[in-house]
Design an enzyme around this catalytic site. Structure first.
Site, short mmCIF file in Angstrom:
data_model
loop_
_atom_site.label_atom_id
_atom_site.label_comp_id
_atom_site.label_asym_id
_atom_site.label_seq_id
_atom_site.Cartn_x
_atom_site.Cartn_y
_atom_site.Cartn_z
N SER A 156 42.90 44.57 32.81
CA SER A 156 43.71 43.50 32.23
C SER A 156 44.29 44.03 30.92
O SER A 156 43.75 44.99 30.35
CB SER A 156 42.80 42.30 31.94
OG SER A 156 43.43 41.40 31.06
N TYR A 169 35.45 38.09 28.79
CA TYR A 169 36.43 38.60 29.76
C TYR A 169 37.03 39.91 29.25
O TYR A 169 37.08 40.92 29.96
CB TYR A 169 37.51 37.54 29.99
CG TYR A 169 38.58 37.97 30.97
CD1 TYR A 169 38.39 37.83 32.34
CD2 TYR A 169 39.79 38.51 30.53
CE1 TYR A 169 39.37 38.22 33.25
CE2 TYR A 169 40.77 38.90 31.43
CZ TYR A 169 40.55 38.76 32.79
OH TYR A 169 41.53 39.16 33.68
N1 NAP Z 1 46.44 36.68 37.36
C1 NAP Z 1 46.65 37.41 36.29
O1 NAP Z 1 47.62 37.18 35.55
C2 NAP Z 1 45.71 38.55 35.95
C3 NAP Z 1 46.04 39.34 34.84
C4 NAP Z 1 45.19 40.42 34.51
C5 NAP Z 1 44.09 40.68 35.29
N2 NAP Z 1 43.80 39.88 36.37
C6 NAP Z 1 42.63 40.25 37.17
O2 NAP Z 1 43.00 40.28 38.55
C7 NAP Z 1 41.87 39.96 39.37
C8 NAP Z 1 42.24 38.84 40.32
O3 NAP Z 1 42.55 37.70 39.54
P1 NAP Z 1 43.39 36.45 40.10
O4 NAP Z 1 44.38 36.12 39.05
O5 NAP Z 1 43.81 36.68 41.48
O6 NAP Z 1 42.25 35.33 40.00
P2 NAP Z 1 41.80 34.16 41.01
O7 NAP Z 1 42.98 33.61 41.72
O8 NAP Z 1 40.95 33.28 40.17
O9 NAP Z 1 40.90 34.94 42.07
C9 NAP Z 1 39.69 35.51 41.69
C10 NAP Z 1 38.93 35.89 42.92
O10 NAP Z 1 37.62 36.35 42.51
C11 NAP Z 1 36.65 35.65 43.26
N3 NAP Z 1 35.40 35.48 42.54
C12 NAP Z 1 35.21 34.85 41.36
N4 NAP Z 1 33.90 34.84 41.04
C13 NAP Z 1 33.26 35.48 42.05
C14 NAP Z 1 31.90 35.75 42.33
N5 NAP Z 1 30.93 35.33 41.53
N6 NAP Z 1 31.59 36.43 43.46
C15 NAP Z 1 32.54 36.82 44.31
N7 NAP Z 1 33.85 36.57 44.12
C16 NAP Z 1 34.20 35.90 43.01
C17 NAP Z 1 37.28 34.29 43.53
O11 NAP Z 1 36.62 33.65 44.60
P3 NAP Z 1 36.83 32.07 44.87
O12 NAP Z 1 38.23 31.94 45.39
O13 NAP Z 1 35.80 31.78 45.87
O14 NAP Z 1 36.64 31.39 43.57
C18 NAP Z 1 38.71 34.69 43.84
O15 NAP Z 1 38.84 35.10 45.19
C19 NAP Z 1 40.73 39.60 38.41
O16 NAP Z 1 39.90 40.73 38.24
C20 NAP Z 1 41.45 39.29 37.11
O17 NAP Z 1 40.64 39.51 36.00
C21 NAP Z 1 44.59 38.83 36.71
#
Ligand code: NAP
Length: 253
Positions: A156, A169
């Site tokens: 991130s 985070y």
């Molecule tokens: N979106 C952004 O702008 C952004 C920016 C920088 C970095 N990121 C990174 O990108 C990655 C994906 O993020 P996203 O935005 O797609 O977030 P998201 O939509 O919240 O998806 C997160 C995923 O992680 C799963 N998860 C959460 N806790 C878990 C656990 N205890 N065990 C197993 N799975 C778990 C969730 O499962 P459930 O669906 O069952 O909750 C979901 O499938 C993350 O590492 C995040 O830090 C995102």
């Protein structure tokens, strides 16, 4: 740091590769699982909400991708035994792993450090870094059995430059970058295994909505739009790239 948003993958980029995607039920992980499958990979869908994984499974089948597998796992309660049992199951089923996208993530709370709840801090560290580290250790023999394996850790912007109020985070993402460097240095001499980090950048998902509730989501790229770098880093074109920090999209203007 660079990005491959203009990469144009061939339809069979990941043909016959076995790829594990964590957090595959939603957001970026869901898009990556679908995209990897539609480029030929057999995808192991790992996550904590089975109904979401089943939906992605059905979408892959309907789109004609190779039959995926579902692996339910919650990083919060997962033990070393769970990771070793997982390795044994995958060994029996597939014999090797050609890639892991460590994508599952927990935001925790955006709050001043003086108010940060230590229990929540521990949960975020468990899901974002400790769980993925021990899962990687258990799966190393399967990665070593591949001719060309790519491990991608999701970072991130706040894992590369600290920002006020982002607490656990941000720290977990710094740890992710650090662990990637350590592991990449250890495997650097092996030409069949590479380890890198990938920062998706601001992307239209539930996590982003939680972090920036007032933001106009229409201004953000969708998970599908940032897939070129995810494909490039998982596929053969990035062979030899190890220990590097990648971005899935150019900086926002
Ligand atoms: N979106 C952004 O702008 C952004 C920016 C920088 C970095 N990121 C990174 O990108 C990655 C994906 O993020 P996203 O935005 O797609 O977030 P998201 O939509 O919240 O998806 C997160 C995923 O992680 C799963 N998860 C959460 N806790 C878990 C656990 N205890 N065990 C197993 N799975 C778990 C969730 O499962 P459930 O669906 O069952 O909750 C979901 O499938 C993350 O590492 C995040 O830090 C995102």
């Amino acid at each position: 740091m660079s990005c491959k948003i203009d990469f144009q993958p061939s339809a069979d980029l990941l043909k016959e590769r076995i790829v594990l995607v964590t957090g595959a039920g939603d957001g970026i992980g869901r898009a990556a699982a679908l995209s990897y499958a539609l480029h030929g990979a057999t995808v192991i869908l790992l996550g904590r909400t089975i109904s979401k994984l089943e939906k992605v499974y059905d979408e892959i089948e309907e789109a004609g991708g190779p039959q995926p597998a579902i692996f339910p796992l919650n990083f919060e309660g997962a033990t070393l035994k769970d990771f070793h049992d997982m390795a044994e199951t995958l060994h029996k089923e597939f014999g090797r792993l050609d890639g892991i996208l460590h994508n599952a993530g927990l935001l925790g709370r955006i709050t001043p450090f003086e108010q940060y709840n230590p229990e929540l801090w521990g949960q975020v560290m468990q899901v974002n870094i400790n769980g993925p580290i021990w899962m990687t250790q258990a799966l190393l023999p399967l990665l070593q059995a591949s001719e060309d394996a790519s491990v991608i850790f999701t970072s991130s912007g706040v894992g590369r430059k600290g920002r006020a109020f982002w607490g656990a985070y941000s720290v977990s993402k710094f740890a992710t970058e650090g662990f990637m460097e350590v592991l990449a240095d250890e495997v650097g001499s092996q030409d069949n295994l590479r380890v890198n980090t990938l920062n998706p950048g601001a992307t239209r998902t539930q996590m982003r909505r939680s972090a920036y509730p007032g933001e106009d989501a229409a201004t953000l790229r969708t998970p599908e739009e940032i897939m070129p770098t995810y494909l490039w880093l998982m596929g053969p074109d990035s062979r030899g790239i190890n220990g590097q920090k990648w971005d899935a999209q150019p900086p926002r203007g």
